[in-house]
Motif scaffolding. Structure first.
Motif, mmCIF file in Angstrom:
data_model
loop_
_atom_site.group_PDB
_atom_site.id
_atom_site.type_symbol
_atom_site.label_atom_id
_atom_site.label_comp_id
_atom_site.label_asym_id
_atom_site.label_seq_id
_atom_site.Cartn_x
_atom_site.Cartn_y
_atom_site.Cartn_z
ATOM 1 N N ALA A 184 -62.677 100.463 10.615
ATOM 2 C CA ALA A 184 -63.757 99.536 10.923
ATOM 3 C C ALA A 184 -63.244 98.352 11.729
ATOM 4 O O ALA A 184 -62.182 98.425 12.339
ATOM 5 N N CYS A 185 -63.984 97.255 11.710
ATOM 6 C CA CYS A 185 -63.781 96.179 12.688
ATOM 7 C C CYS A 185 -62.459 95.425 12.565
ATOM 8 O O CYS A 185 -61.911 94.967 13.551
ATOM 9 N N LYS A 186 -61.964 95.238 11.367
ATOM 10 C CA LYS A 186 -60.748 94.456 11.098
ATOM 11 C C LYS A 186 -60.879 93.022 11.622
ATOM 12 O O LYS A 186 -59.896 92.362 11.938
ATOM 13 N N ARG A 187 -62.106 92.531 11.706
ATOM 14 C CA ARG A 187 -62.360 91.176 12.197
ATOM 15 C C ARG A 187 -63.245 90.367 11.259
ATOM 16 O O ARG A 187 -63.727 89.300 11.617
ATOM 17 N N GLY A 188 -63.514 90.908 10.095
ATOM 18 C CA GLY A 188 -64.319 90.159 9.143
ATOM 19 C C GLY A 188 -65.813 90.262 9.365
ATOM 20 O O GLY A 188 -66.571 89.485 8.798
ATOM 21 N N PHE A 189 -66.264 91.230 10.179
ATOM 22 C CA PHE A 189 -67.693 91.341 10.484
ATOM 23 C C PHE A 189 -68.418 92.382 9.641
ATOM 24 O O PHE A 189 -69.525 92.156 9.184
ATOM 25 N N CYS A 190 -67.828 93.544 9.466
ATOM 26 C CA CYS A 190 -68.591 94.682 8.928
ATOM 27 C C CYS A 190 -68.622 94.736 7.395
ATOM 28 O O CYS A 190 -69.542 95.294 6.816
ATOM 29 N N GLY A 191 -67.636 94.209 6.749
ATOM 30 C CA GLY A 191 -67.605 94.201 5.286
ATOM 31 C C GLY A 191 -67.126 95.499 4.656
ATOM 32 O O GLY A 191 -67.047 95.582 3.430
ATOM 33 N N SER A 192 -66.775 96.487 5.450
ATOM 34 C CA SER A 192 -66.401 97.781 4.866
ATOM 35 C C SER A 192 -65.040 97.750 4.168
ATOM 36 O O SER A 192 -64.705 98.674 3.434
ATOM 37 N N CYS A 193 -64.274 96.706 4.375
ATOM 38 C CA CYS A 193 -62.948 96.615 3.749
ATOM 39 C C CYS A 193 -62.977 95.770 2.478
ATOM 40 O O CYS A 193 -61.921 95.388 1.977
ATOM 41 N N LEU B 67 -62.378 90.232 1.712
ATOM 42 C CA LEU B 67 -62.285 91.134 2.861
ATOM 43 C C LEU B 67 -60.799 91.396 3.091
ATOM 44 O O LEU B 67 -60.056 90.500 3.489
ATOM 45 N N CYS C 47 -59.170 92.895 5.330
ATOM 46 C CA CYS C 47 -58.649 92.750 6.696
ATOM 47 C C CYS C 47 -58.379 91.290 7.052
ATOM 48 O O CYS C 47 -57.653 91.010 7.999
HETATM 49 S S1 FES Z 1 -62.782 95.823 8.478
HETATM 50 FE FE1 FES Z 1 -64.698 94.912 8.965
HETATM 51 S S2 FES Z 1 -64.758 93.152 7.672
HETATM 52 FE FE2 FES Z 1 -62.793 93.999 7.294
#
Ligand code: FES
Length: 110
Positions: free
Chosen positions: A60-69, A79, A81
């Protein structure tokens, strides 16, 4: 003559769950710390270098946007990431923050 510092070792307990089970058990790992290491990096290190059976979602995004982590780090939603491995020597306890099919692999990945 320089003295090399011993690598810092992180002791962590990660929740493990088999696909056909509903309950989790905790498994302890010792992970070599790297400067700037996030909790997501720590899980990647466990999966890549220590225990290939450990499952988590890392696409996923690894930027703190998607929440999947999202995980529970010492009981608090974090989060992974965006969360640096804490600088103290306490044991890290990581648990899923959402239902999973195996370990930290979500039932419904984004
Ligand atoms: S990978 Fe998307 S918020 Fe952490």
């Amino acid at each position: 003559m320089s003295q090399e510092k011993a690598p810092r070792i992180i002791t962590c307990q990660l929740a493990r769950k088999e696909p056909d089970k509903t309950d989790y058990h905790m498994q302890t790992y010792e992970v070599k710390y790297r400067e700037g290491m996030t909790v997501l990096d720590l899980m990647r290190t466990v999966a890549d270098e220590i225990d290939g059976s450990f499952a988590f979602y890392d696409h996923a995004c690894k930027r703190g946007f998607c929440g999947s982590c999202l995980v529970k780090l010492n009981g608090r939603n974090s989060l992974s990431c965006r969360t640096l491995v804490p600088g103290d020597d306490n044991v890290l306890v990581l648990e899923p923050a959402m239902p999973t099919t195996k370990d930290f692999w979500p039932e419904d990945p984004a």
